[in-house]
Design a protein around this motif. Structure first.
Motif, PDB file in Angstrom:
ATOM      1  N   ARG A  95      34.637  37.489  40.606  1.00  0.00           N
ATOM      2  CA  ARG A  95      34.315  36.244  39.894  1.00  0.00           C
ATOM      3  C   ARG A  95      33.632  36.554  38.550  1.00  0.00           C
ATOM      4  NH1 ARG A  95      34.574  31.677  42.505  1.00  0.00           N
ATOM      5  NH2 ARG A  95      34.091  32.570  44.530  1.00  0.00           N
ATOM      6  N   THR A  96      32.705  37.493  38.556  1.00  0.00           N
ATOM      7  CA  THR A  96      32.008  37.885  37.322  1.00  0.00           C
ATOM      8  C   THR A  96      32.979  38.522  36.328  1.00  0.00           C
ATOM      9  OG1 THR A  96      29.942  38.225  38.525  1.00  0.00           O
ATOM     10  CG2 THR A  96      30.142  39.324  36.397  1.00  0.00           C
ATOM     11  N   ALA A  97      33.846  39.400  36.826  1.00  0.00           N
ATOM     12  CA  ALA A  97      34.829  40.050  35.958  1.00  0.00           C
ATOM     13  C   ALA A  97      35.791  39.015  35.371  1.00  0.00           C
ATOM     14  CB  ALA A  97      35.597  41.114  36.740  1.00  0.00           C
ATOM     15  N   TRP A  98      36.179  38.026  36.173  1.00  0.00           N
ATOM     16  CA  TRP A  98      37.082  36.974  35.699  1.00  0.00           C
ATOM     17  C   TRP A  98      36.451  36.235  34.513  1.00  0.00           C
ATOM     18  CZ3 TRP A  98      41.849  35.470  35.502  1.00  0.00           C
ATOM     19  CH2 TRP A  98      42.140  34.146  35.146  1.00  0.00           C
ATOM     20  N   GLU A  99      35.157  35.938  34.612  1.00  0.00           N
ATOM     21  CA  GLU A  99      34.464  35.223  33.542  1.00  0.00           C
ATOM     22  C   GLU A  99      34.541  36.007  32.230  1.00  0.00           C
ATOM     23  OE1 GLU A  99      31.538  32.645  34.136  1.00  0.00           O
ATOM     24  OE2 GLU A  99      32.425  32.092  36.054  1.00  0.00           O
ATOM     25  N   LEU A 100      34.549  37.334  32.327  1.00  0.00           N
ATOM     26  CA  LEU A 100      34.608  38.167  31.115  1.00  0.00           C
ATOM     27  C   LEU A 100      36.021  38.262  30.551  1.00  0.00           C
ATOM     28  CD1 LEU A 100      32.312  41.114  32.258  1.00  0.00           C
ATOM     29  CD2 LEU A 100      31.751  39.329  30.599  1.00  0.00           C
ATOM     30  N   VAL A 101      37.014  38.500  31.408  1.00  0.00           N
ATOM     31  CA  VAL A 101      38.367  38.751  30.900  1.00  0.00           C
ATOM     32  C   VAL A 101      39.074  37.491  30.429  1.00  0.00           C
ATOM     33  CG1 VAL A 101      38.664  40.825  32.313  1.00  0.00           C
ATOM     34  CG2 VAL A 101      39.559  38.642  33.137  1.00  0.00           C
ATOM     35  N   ARG A 102      38.693  36.343  30.920  1.00  0.00           N
ATOM     36  CA  ARG A 102      39.412  35.104  30.580  1.00  0.00           C
ATOM     37  C   ARG A 102      39.119  34.601  29.166  1.00  0.00           C
ATOM     38  NH1 ARG A 102      35.841  30.505  33.746  1.00  0.00           N
ATOM     39  NH2 ARG A 102      34.052  30.800  32.359  1.00  0.00           N
ATOM     40  N   GLU A 103      38.029  35.113  28.562  1.00  0.00           N
ATOM     41  CA  GLU A 103      37.651  34.654  27.219  1.00  0.00           C
ATOM     42  C   GLU A 103      38.765  34.904  26.213  1.00  0.00           C
ATOM     43  OE1 GLU A 103      33.921  36.353  26.053  1.00  0.00           O
ATOM     44  OE2 GLU A 103      32.883  35.496  27.776  1.00  0.00           O
ATOM     45  N   ARG A 104      38.963  33.942  25.310  1.00  0.00           N
ATOM     46  CA  ARG A 104      39.971  34.019  24.247  1.00  0.00           C
ATOM     47  C   ARG A 104      41.377  34.266  24.802  1.00  0.00           C
ATOM     48  NH1 ARG A 104      35.539  36.603  22.491  1.00  0.00           N
ATOM     49  NH2 ARG A 104      36.346  38.687  22.765  1.00  0.00           N
ATOM     50  N   SER A 105      41.679  33.600  25.908  1.00  0.00           N
ATOM     51  CA  SER A 105      43.017  33.682  26.500  1.00  0.00           C
ATOM     52  C   SER A 105      43.457  32.271  26.874  1.00  0.00           C
ATOM     53  CB  SER A 105      42.987  34.566  27.758  1.00  0.00           C
ATOM     54  OG  SER A 105      42.385  33.878  28.839  1.00  0.00           O
ATOM     55  N   ALA A 106      44.655  32.153  27.397  1.00  0.00           N
ATOM     56  CA  ALA A 106      45.138  30.848  27.863  1.00  0.00           C
ATOM     57  C   ALA A 106      44.292  30.327  29.016  1.00  0.00           C
ATOM     58  CB  ALA A 106      46.593  30.960  28.298  1.00  0.00           C
ATOM     59  N   ALA A 107      43.550  31.231  29.654  1.00  0.00           N
ATOM     60  CA  ALA A 107      42.708  30.856  30.792  1.00  0.00           C
ATOM     61  C   ALA A 107      41.238  30.733  30.421  1.00  0.00           C
ATOM     62  CB  ALA A 107      42.880  31.884  31.915  1.00  0.00           C
ATOM     63  N   ASP A 108      40.945  30.684  29.128  1.00  0.00           N
ATOM     64  CA  ASP A 108      39.551  30.552  28.691  1.00  0.00           C
ATOM     65  C   ASP A 108      38.953  29.285  29.299  1.00  0.00           C
ATOM     66  OD1 ASP A 108      37.125  30.833  27.435  1.00  0.00           O
ATOM     67  OD2 ASP A 108      37.945  30.926  25.407  1.00  0.00           O
ATOM     68  N   GLY A 109      37.893  29.439  30.063  1.00  0.00           N
ATOM     69  CA  GLY A 109      37.241  28.315  30.723  1.00  0.00           C
ATOM     70  C   GLY A 109      37.801  27.991  32.095  1.00  0.00           C
ATOM     71  N   ALA A 110      38.897  28.634  32.500  1.00  0.00           N
ATOM     72  CA  ALA A 110      39.500  28.360  33.808  1.00  0.00           C
ATOM     73  C   ALA A 110      38.615  28.899  34.928  1.00  0.00           C
ATOM     74  CB  ALA A 110      40.883  29.002  33.897  1.00  0.00           C
ATOM     75  N   SER A 111      38.440  28.086  35.956  1.00  0.00           N
ATOM     76  CA  SER A 111      37.650  28.540  37.096  1.00  0.00           C
ATOM     77  C   SER A 111      38.520  29.370  38.038  1.00  0.00           C
ATOM     78  CB  SER A 111      37.039  27.351  37.838  1.00  0.00           C
ATOM     79  OG  SER A 111      38.048  26.518  38.348  1.00  0.00           O
ATOM     80  N   LEU A 112      37.864  30.184  38.825  1.00  0.00           N
ATOM     81  CA  LEU A 112      38.532  31.040  39.799  1.00  0.00           C
ATOM     82  C   LEU A 112      38.125  30.567  41.183  1.00  0.00           C
ATOM     83  CD1 LEU A 112      40.259  33.592  40.275  1.00  0.00           C
ATOM     84  CD2 LEU A 112      38.142  34.905  40.227  1.00  0.00           C
ATOM     85  N   ALA A 113      39.093  30.058  41.941  1.00  0.00           N
ATOM     86  CA  ALA A 113      38.844  29.598  43.305  1.00  0.00           C
ATOM     87  C   ALA A 113      39.297  30.696  44.263  1.00  0.00           C
ATOM     88  CB  ALA A 113      39.597  28.304  43.581  1.00  0.00           C
ATOM     89  N   LEU A 114      38.344  31.277  44.974  1.00  0.00           N
ATOM     90  CA  LEU A 114      38.661  32.344  45.915  1.00  0.00           C
ATOM     91  C   LEU A 114      38.692  31.783  47.330  1.00  0.00           C
ATOM     92  CD1 LEU A 114      36.408  35.181  44.455  1.00  0.00           C
ATOM     93  CD2 LEU A 114      38.856  34.780  44.064  1.00  0.00           C
ATOM     94  N   HIS A 115      39.764  32.057  48.041  1.00  0.00           N
ATOM     95  CA  HIS A 115      39.946  31.577  49.409  1.00  0.00           C
ATOM     96  C   HIS A 115      39.964  32.798  50.330  1.00  0.00           C
ATOM     97  CE1 HIS A 115      40.941  27.717  47.586  1.00  0.00           C
ATOM     98  NE2 HIS A 115      41.720  28.403  46.762  1.00  0.00           N
ATOM     99  N   ALA A 116      38.956  32.903  51.190  1.00  0.00           N
ATOM    100  CA  ALA A 116      38.814  34.056  52.075  1.00  0.00           C
ATOM    101  C   ALA A 116      39.875  34.050  53.175  1.00  0.00           C
ATOM    102  CB  ALA A 116      37.424  34.063  52.702  1.00  0.00           C
ATOM    103  N   VAL A 117      40.441  35.235  53.425  1.00  0.00           N
ATOM    104  CA  VAL A 117      41.410  35.411  54.503  1.00  0.00           C
ATOM    105  C   VAL A 117      40.785  36.354  55.528  1.00  0.00           C
ATOM    106  CG1 VAL A 117      43.718  36.202  55.134  1.00  0.00           C
ATOM    107  CG2 VAL A 117      43.334  35.127  52.903  1.00  0.00           C
ATOM    108  N   PRO A 118      40.507  35.850  56.738  1.00  0.00           N
ATOM    109  CA  PRO A 118      39.894  36.695  57.752  1.00  0.00           C
ATOM    110  C   PRO A 118      40.882  37.721  58.317  1.00  0.00           C
ATOM    111  CG  PRO A 118      40.348  34.530  58.654  1.00  0.00           C
ATOM    112  CD  PRO A 118      40.719  34.482  57.202  1.00  0.00           C
ATOM    113  N   LEU A 119      40.338  38.748  58.934  1.00  0.00           N
ATOM    114  CA  LEU A 119      41.178  39.755  59.586  1.00  0.00           C
ATOM    115  C   LEU A 119      41.927  39.135  60.757  1.00  0.00           C
ATOM    116  CD1 LEU A 119      38.818  42.847  59.803  1.00  0.00           C
ATOM    117  CD2 LEU A 119      40.698  42.485  58.228  1.00  0.00           C
TER     118      LEU A 119
END
Length: 113
Positions: free
Chosen positions: A45-69
């Motif tokens: 999530r932290t890395a996403w906040e950095l890489v999305r800047e100045r891209s088509a996804a600038d400001g886009a949120s990242l929704a993570l959905h956990a998949v259990p074993l």
């Protein structure tokens, strides 16, 4: 922190799909992340906040959905409860990891003009 390279690759995929759809911008990205994917959700999530800047996804949120074993029998595909002995209680065949190791771009929400 390999989550940065995962986030960069994720952004590449998102931008590719956004271009193909003629999207004005990406609003939200949904990712399924397995419990044993080797990716730490908060670091991603932290890395996403950095890489999305100045891209088509600038400001886009990242929704993570956990998949259990989830373990399943190789022979009959019945679910096998996790434990010391990963063998099918019905037929005795060895189990395999059926879910929980994936990292999948599931859905992209975007605005199209």
């Amino acid at each position: 922190m390999h989550e940065y390279s995962v986030a960069s690759s994720l952004l590449d995929l998102v931008e590719e799909h956004a271009r193909a759809q003629g999207a004005a911008r990406v609003v939200r990205v949904h990712v399924r992340i397995g419990e044993q994917s080797g990716v730490e959700p908060e670091l991603l999530r932290t890395a996403w906040e950095l890489v999305r800047e100045r891209s088509a996804a600038d400001g886009a949120s990242l929704a993570l959905h956990a998949v259990p074993l989830r373990w399943a029998c190789r022979a009959c595909e019945k679910d096998v409860p996790p434990g010391d002995r990963l063998r099918c209680p019905a037929c005795g065949a060895p189990a395999h990891l059926a879910a929980g190791s994936e990292l999948i771009l599931d859905r992209i929400e975007m605005e199209v003009e």
